[in-house]
Structures are given as structure tokens and as C-alpha cells.
Design a protein around this motif. Structure first.
Motif, short mmCIF file in Angstrom:
data_model
loop_
_atom_site.label_atom_id
_atom_site.label_comp_id
_atom_site.label_asym_id
_atom_site.label_seq_id
_atom_site.Cartn_x
_atom_site.Cartn_y
_atom_site.Cartn_z
N GLY A 41 0.81 -1.20 0.00
CA GLY A 41 0.00 0.00 0.00
C GLY A 41 0.85 1.26 0.00
N PHE A 42 0.40 2.27 -0.77
CA PHE A 42 1.08 3.55 -0.84
C PHE A 42 0.52 4.49 0.22
CE2 PHE A 42 2.27 2.15 -5.07
CZ PHE A 42 3.55 2.66 -5.21
N GLU A 43 1.40 5.28 0.80
CA GLU A 43 0.97 6.40 1.64
C GLU A 43 0.36 7.45 0.73
OE1 GLU A 43 1.80 10.30 3.74
OE2 GLU A 43 2.88 9.49 2.02
N LYS A 44 -0.60 8.25 1.23
CA LYS A 44 -1.41 9.10 0.36
C LYS A 44 -0.60 10.12 -0.43
CE LYS A 44 -2.68 12.56 3.86
NZ LYS A 44 -3.82 13.22 4.54
N SER A 45 0.56 10.54 0.08
CA SER A 45 1.40 11.48 -0.67
C SER A 45 2.17 10.79 -1.79
CB SER A 45 2.37 12.18 0.27
OG SER A 45 3.34 11.27 0.78
N GLY A 46 2.25 9.47 -1.73
CA GLY A 46 3.01 8.73 -2.73
C GLY A 46 4.48 8.64 -2.45
N ASP A 47 4.94 9.19 -1.33
CA ASP A 47 6.36 9.19 -1.00
C ASP A 47 6.81 7.92 -0.29
OD1 ASP A 47 6.68 11.66 -2.14
OD2 ASP A 47 6.41 12.76 -0.27
N TYR A 48 5.87 7.12 0.20
CA TYR A 48 6.22 5.92 0.95
C TYR A 48 5.39 4.73 0.44
CZ TYR A 48 8.36 9.22 4.19
OH TYR A 48 9.11 10.22 4.74
N LYS A 67 11.45 12.96 -0.41
CA LYS A 67 11.65 13.30 1.00
C LYS A 67 11.89 14.78 1.19
CE LYS A 67 14.42 12.07 5.01
NZ LYS A 67 15.49 11.22 5.53
N TYR A 68 12.59 15.40 0.25
CA TYR A 68 12.97 16.80 0.43
C TYR A 68 12.21 17.74 -0.47
CZ TYR A 68 16.81 14.50 2.81
OH TYR A 68 17.54 13.70 3.65
N THR A 69 11.10 17.27 -1.04
CA THR A 69 10.29 18.15 -1.87
C THR A 69 9.30 18.91 -1.01
OG1 THR A 69 8.70 16.38 -2.28
CG2 THR A 69 10.49 16.63 -3.87
N SER A 70 8.73 19.95 -1.56
CA SER A 70 7.79 20.79 -0.82
C SER A 70 6.36 20.61 -1.32
CB SER A 70 8.19 22.27 -0.95
OG SER A 70 8.22 22.65 -2.32
N ASN A 71 6.03 19.42 -1.84
CA ASN A 71 4.71 19.17 -2.39
C ASN A 71 3.73 18.62 -1.37
OD1 ASN A 71 5.65 19.95 -4.91
ND2 ASN A 71 6.21 17.86 -5.50
N GLY A 72 4.17 18.46 -0.12
CA GLY A 72 3.31 17.84 0.88
C GLY A 72 2.07 18.65 1.19
N HIS A 73 2.11 19.98 0.99
CA HIS A 73 0.97 20.82 1.33
C HIS A 73 0.02 21.01 0.16
CE1 HIS A 73 3.91 23.47 -0.58
NE2 HIS A 73 2.90 24.26 -0.90
N LEU A 74 0.32 20.46 -1.01
CA LEU A 74 -0.51 20.65 -2.19
C LEU A 74 -1.67 19.66 -2.18
CD1 LEU A 74 2.25 21.12 -4.92
CD2 LEU A 74 1.01 22.88 -3.65
N ARG A 121 -2.59 -0.57 5.66
CA ARG A 121 -3.22 0.73 5.42
C ARG A 121 -2.46 1.82 6.18
NH1 ARG A 121 -5.09 -1.48 1.85
NH2 ARG A 121 -7.29 -1.76 1.23
N TRP A 122 -2.14 2.91 5.46
CA TRP A 122 -1.48 4.05 6.07
C TRP A 122 -2.50 4.94 6.78
CZ3 TRP A 122 3.79 4.81 6.15
CH2 TRP A 122 4.56 4.00 5.30
#
Length: 301
Positions: A41-48, A67-74, A121-122
Motif C-alpha cells: 500500500g502507498f501512503e497518500k502522498s506517494g512518497d512511501y 523526501k525533500y520536496t515541498s509538495n506535501g501541502h498541495l 493501510r497508512w
């Protein structure tokens, strides 16, 4: 089972390969049953990405460029509009792994309970920590994954500085005071000089022996057990971030993530006479599987 891809530029087609286990296998190498992937299963941001196998293990992968992108708030729509800007296919690297479940035996029912991970499930991220639900046939567990900065020693000083009064007094017993001039308080001149030359080298030594790197630690926060008579086949988190549902062949239970000793039974399709039980799960369009697909919207429950 998973589908892996060879690393390539986004302008070239992906090279898809079928795999049921991690890593490369030599031709003719036997496939161990415990190594077969049973859930992911993917975490909802797709990073994990979390992957579980039949051996009860959960392996977490982290996106290299996420990990170091700033897309988490989008929002999701904004992230979809950014898809065209990616210059390479996403790559995932190993982050951590842990043993989620162990084989058990139910003495009341004389039943062996496998450690196989049925579902992952995340949950929502809290205070920089990830939370993930994992389940086998009978027990659901909530795991916390948190990053820590760890100092690793690269070099050791074979001759540590003598800074302690107790160390000086201990060494004095091995040296004859007649051959070395001493002071009235019992300190030898030889050791006093050593103390003066080695009292403050700590900052220099620290910069040479310490190396800081990020590592992940996992800890089981909650265990949700003894709520299903039949094998758990699905779990789903709700959009409120506080509750989740678990389902077996005949029942669906609603849980609060913070409460592990009780749950609410919201659907019970177990007949009064088990001999009359028929396989109607696929015949009922509003059955358990359809309900779980809608469970992310609490208003539809």
C-alpha cells in the motif's frame, strides 16, 4: 506480487517485470513461501510504500526524490497538474523493516494462525511520524515509524585525555613518589602537566569521530484483537483520521484508533444456524467488499 521497472528516462517506455519476492533470484532458485509478497500500500502522498509478506514482515520504501520536496501541502488536483514536470520515473529506496506478526496458535479452537500480512493501510501523519495498520487473519496492529538522527562513531581515541581527579589519584599508586616531585596535596607534577595539556581537546575529537545520519525506528502502538471469529480480509481507514473499519467474511467492525479494547459491530451477516450458510458474498452488490470501498466516506455509513 509486485511489478518492478528498470530505471530509465521518462521519455522512454518502462520495462515492466513480474516479481513475487524482493531482490533478484537466480534461475532455478527455490522460492520460499514466507518471502512471497502478500500485501502492499502507498501512503497518500506517494512518497512511501509499505509491503508485507507471508512471513509477517513489513518493509517500507521511501521515494528518493520525495523526501525533500515541498509538495506535501498541495492538494491532489495540484499534484496531478505537476505530473508533466517530472523528468524521471520515481524511484524508491529501502527505508526500514520490522516483524509485524508472529505465528500463533488458538488453543480454544485448535487453530493455527498464520503470520501472513493480509492488508496494510497508512494512517494520517502526526508530528512527523508515519502510522500504519497491518493485519493477519485475527489481529490488527498499529505501528509508528519515526525518523531519528543517529551519530555513528568512525574513529576512537586510543589515549583518552586524563581529566578526572579520581583517575589521577588511581594512577599515582603505580608511581613512586620519590622519583617525581609532588605538591602538598598529593598530585604528582608529571600527571599535573598531562592534565593541563589534555583538559580541553573534546571539540577537536568530537568532529573527527561523529557522523550523523537519519534512521527510522518502529514501535507497536496498539493491538486490536479478539474481535473477529472469521479471518480478517480487509481494513480501511476513514477520512476523519480517527476511526477505521475491519471486515471478515460475515462481519464489519468500527474501531477508534486510540481505543484497542472495544469496537462497534456495524454489520453482522452471520446466520443463526451456520449450517444454512451459503456463499452470497459475491452475489450481494451491497455486500462487505462494496461497503469497504465506500467506508472512506463516513457519511455513507
Amino acid at each position: 506480487m509486485t511489478l518492478s521497472t528498470e530505471h530509465s528516462h521518462s521519455s522512454t517506455p518502462l520495462d515492466w517485470k513480474f516479481s513475487q519476492v524482493f531482490g533478484e533470484r537466480a534461475p532455478g532458485e527455490d522460492l520460499q513461501d514466507v518471502d512471497i509478497i502478500s500485501s502492499m500500500g502507498f501512503e497518500k502522498s506517494g512518497d512511501y510504500l509499505a509491503v508485507g509478506d507471508r512471513g509477517g514482515r513489513v518493509v517500507i520504501f521511501e521515494r528518493k526524490d520525495g523526501k525533500y520536496t515541498s509538495n506535501g501541502h498541495l492538494s491532489r488536483n495540484e499534484l496531478e497538474q505537476l505530473d508533466f514536470s517530472f523528468t524521471s520515473h520515481p524511484e524508491f529506496q529501502y527505508k526500514t523493516e520490522f516483524q509485524s506478526h508472529e505465528p500463533e496458535f488458538d488453543y480454544l479452537k485448535s487453530l493455527e494462525i498464520e503470520e501472513k500480512i493480509n492488508k496494510l493501510r497508512w494512517c494520517d501523519t502526526q508530528n512527523g511520524s508515519q502510522f500504519i495498520l497491518s493485519t493477519n487473519d485475527k489481529t490488527i496492529k498499529l505501528w509508528k515509524v519515526k525518523e531519528h538522527r543517529v551519530k555513528k562513531v568512525k574513529e576512537m581515541n586510543p589515549n583518552p585525555p586524563v581529566c578526572s581527579e579520581n583517575a589521577l589519584l588511581a594512577e599515582r599508586s603505580f608511581i613512586s613518589g620519590q622519583d617525581n616531585p609532588s605538591f602538598g596535596n598529593g598530585y604528582l607534577l608529571e600527571w599535573t602537566e598531562k592534565m593541563g595539556s589534555n583538559t580541553f581537546p573534546s571539540q577537536e575529537v568530537h568532529s573527527k569521530i561523529a557522523d550523523i545520519e537519519d534512521t527510522a525506528r518502529t514501535r507497536c502502538r496498539r493491538v486490536y484483537a479478539h474481535a473477529h471469529d472469521f479471518n480478517i480480509n480487509s481494513i480501511s481507514t476513514n477520512s476523519d483520521g480517527e476511526t477505521f473499519v475491519s471486515a471478515d467474511d460475515l462481519r464489519i467492525n468500527l474501531w477508534n484508533i486510540e481505543i484497542s479494547n472495544q469496537c462497534f459491530n456495524i454489520i453482522d451477516m452471520k446466520p443463526s444456524n451456520m449450517e444454512d450458510l451459503t456463499d452470497y458474498r459475491m452475489e450481494d452488490p451491497m455486500g462487505l467488499n462494496h461497503f469497504l470501498q465506500r467506508s472512506s466516506h463516513p457519511s455513507l455509513i
